[in-house]
Design a protein around this motif. Structure first.
Motif: not given
Length: 594
Positions: A272, A421-422, A425-426, A506, A509-510
């Motif tokens: 991260k 943020k998106r 995450q992706y 991960d 989160d998605t």
């Protein structure tokens, strides 16, 4: 803090600490941490290569099933091989020690890092020499003899030493070119990662030594057993042979799983940190720059972007920002239709009117929408055009972003944060999927080749075996049986299982959060209706809300026509609502009731 640089030809040697710009972040930070992580693993596998004989004699001249690798009897190695192997291990340990001294600032960078590079190079060079010499002078005589697990562990250790000193060599090149100073500052999670990795491999190797003594395993089989135990794979092909071993396995497995979880958590934070420090920030800056280049804050900028002439209400010297609703609709109407709905501005040029947004006889419908991913910052202040001026005219596919007050700017800032943020995450999810695919498919290729003689494993069966192992299911129908397969499994599983764990994290989160969102949304509209859900839906979809209002208004008009005009009775009180209002609820009431 200084900024002095000692130049020596093309080299630029910086001080221990300075305030000069730094670059090559991956080489300066990520590479030393990766080297510090693989160093203890290389030492552990080098120990396995030292304490194990490199050749075994197979029963029945290697014919299966009696001639399986597990039934092999070790053959004594030459004395020179043992001495050189021990020397290689010593160099590897000392090199790892110098690297740790560099992290703790006990030894200067300019001394510690070259020492680590040289010692790991010597360690790998000695291992390569032993492997080549043994293959030429004392090779196993096929098919009755084969290489042991210790031989394959030595090969993997040699690869890791080469990888380690190669990465540190890149780090040294970056320093010599003046990309960063000498000192290496460890953050909390970086220090934790190094310490936890060392403790985990000490626990793994120490457990192998204990089970070798208690259960009578060879060190390599004991290392394989400890690996499948801590990773919770548990094939069942090697198990404790007495109650003492079973009793030790209980606390050993428990604490080993705790150590493994701590290491995986630290690796996840490290990954991260890599994305946060460089890739995510670079994406955010690109979004900001793109947003600013397409932003307008007043009528003048809007006209400039559309290629329209200045309004007659504005002179060349005293241009003041005017309200887009009070000025734009009046002044731009002669060039086209300007529709303002909240923060959404839509402009459609009239036929025959040429603007900067129209090309030839083709006129485009432009939607000037408020930012969905930006940080609004007027470059030259209110009432001023952007630095690029009217050269950045909108075309048929570009959207301009209109910000009229501080509220819009605040919403735009939130949009930038949500977009970043998106993306983060992706991006993490895509990298985890890529890493999972690499360890899965490449691991399957290795096991497909290694287990061909013992099990005749096809590539599909190797894929199945790797998948079951990655998810730590461990049915036991397939497990490594060859010496090469067991040695590779120890290394591969220590890399692969943390990759899967990070992938699942991960996904939470998605993918998993998306499934939860849609599940809750479905429940809100079906079996567990929530109050106000219709209002929230209409507020988030202005076009649908406008369509519903038009349909409601049309319905009310039709009902009035059917009833005729309603004349108020003189006897009714002034405050009493008319029948027309009672029978036709407002849109607001309709939404609240929904």
């Amino acid at each position: 803090m200084g900024g002095q640089v000692k130049k020596w030809g093309r080299f630029k040697l910086r001080d221990k600490d300075d305030d000069l710009p730094q670059s090559w972040w991956f080489a300066s930070t990520a590479i030393p941490l990766l080297a510090a992580t693989i160093g203890p693993l290389a030492n552990l596998l080098s120990i396995a290569g030292l304490v194990s004989k490199w050749r075994v004699k197979l029963p029945n001249n290697g014919k299966l099933p009696e001639g399986a690798d597990d039934n092999g009897i070790t053959i004594q190695d030459p004395e020179w091989e043992i001495i050189l192997n021990g020397l290689s291990l010593a160099f590897g340990f000392i090199g790892n020690f110098f690297l740790l001294c560099n992290f703790t600032r006990r030894v200067r960078y300019i001394i510690a890092l070259p020492a680590t590079v040289i010692l790991w190079f010597l360690s790998s060079a000695i291992l390569i020499s032993i492997i080549v010499a043994m293959s030429i002078l004392n090779p196993p005589i096929r098919p009755g003899e084969t290489w042991s697990q210790g031989f394959w562990h030595a090969i993997i250790a040699c690869v890791l030493y080469n990888l380690g000193f190669g990465m540190l060599l890149i780090n040294m090149v970056g320093y010599l070119l003046g990309k960063y100073p000498q000192n290496f500052y460890l953050t909390e999670y970086q220090r934790t990662l190094i310490l936890q990795t060392m403790m985990f491999f000490i626990w793994l190797g120490g457990g192998a030594a204990v089970f070798m003594k208690v259960c009578g395993f060879s060190f390599t089989n004991a290392l394989y057993y400890c690996d499948v135990t801590i990773l919770t794979v548990g094939f069942g092909d090697i198990v404790p042979t007495n109650n003492v071993g079973r009793g030790i396995a209980i606390p050993y497995a428990l604490l080993g799983i705790v150590f493994l979880g701590l290491v995986i958590n630290s690796i996840h934070k490290f990954a991260k940190g890599i994305s946060r420090n460089k890739i995510v920030k670079a994406h955010e800056e690109r979004v900001r720059a793109d947003t600013v280049s397409r932003s307008v804050t007043n009528d003048l900028q809007l006209r400039d972007r559309l290629g329209l002439p200045p309004s007659r209400h504005q002179d060349g010297k005293n241009r003041k920002p005017r309200s887009v609703r009070s000025v734009s609709e009046e002044s731009i109407a002669q060039y086209g239709e300007l529709d303002i709905s909240g923060r959404v501005v839509t402009f459609t040029p009239k036929d025959g009117v040429t603007t900067g947004a129209s090309h030839g006889n083709h006129h485009h419908r432009h939607t000037l929408k408020s930012a969905t991913s930006k940080m609004p910052i007027p470059l030259n202040g209110p009432g001023k055009v952007f630095k690029n001026g009217p050269e950045a005219l909108v075309d048929g596919h570009q959207r301009l972003l209109y910000l009229k007050d501080e509220k819009d700017r605040f919403e735009a800032m939130r949009d930038v944060q949500e977009n970043t943020k998106r993306f983060k995450q992706y991006y993490k999810l895509s990298m985890s999927i890529l890493a999972f695919a690499i360890v899965w498919f490449i691991g399957a290729v290795v096991f497909w080749v290694a287990e061909d003689r013992e099990q005749g494993m096809s590539y599909f069966e190797a894929l199945y075996f790797c998948y079951v192992s990655l998810l730590t299911i461990g049915y036991g129908d397939y497990s490594p049986k060859s010496n090469a397969g067991k040695a590779f499994f120890v290394f591969w599983s220590l890399v692969a299982v943390p990759v899967v764990t990070i992938l699942i994290s991960d996904m939470s989160d998605t993918v998993i959060s998306g499934i939860n969102h849609w599940t809750n949304t479905l429940a809100d509209w079906t079996i567990m209706p929530r109050a106000g859900v219709l209002r929230e839906f209409l507020d988030s979809h202005p076009r649908v809300k406008a369509w519903v209002e038009r349909k409601q208004q049309k319905k009310e008009e039709e009902e009035r026509i059917e009833r005729g005009f309603v004349v108020q009775n003189e006897d009714e009180e002034a405050g009493e609502p008319a029948a027309d209002a009672v029978k036709n609820p407002t849109m607001e009431k309709f939404i609240h009731e929904g």
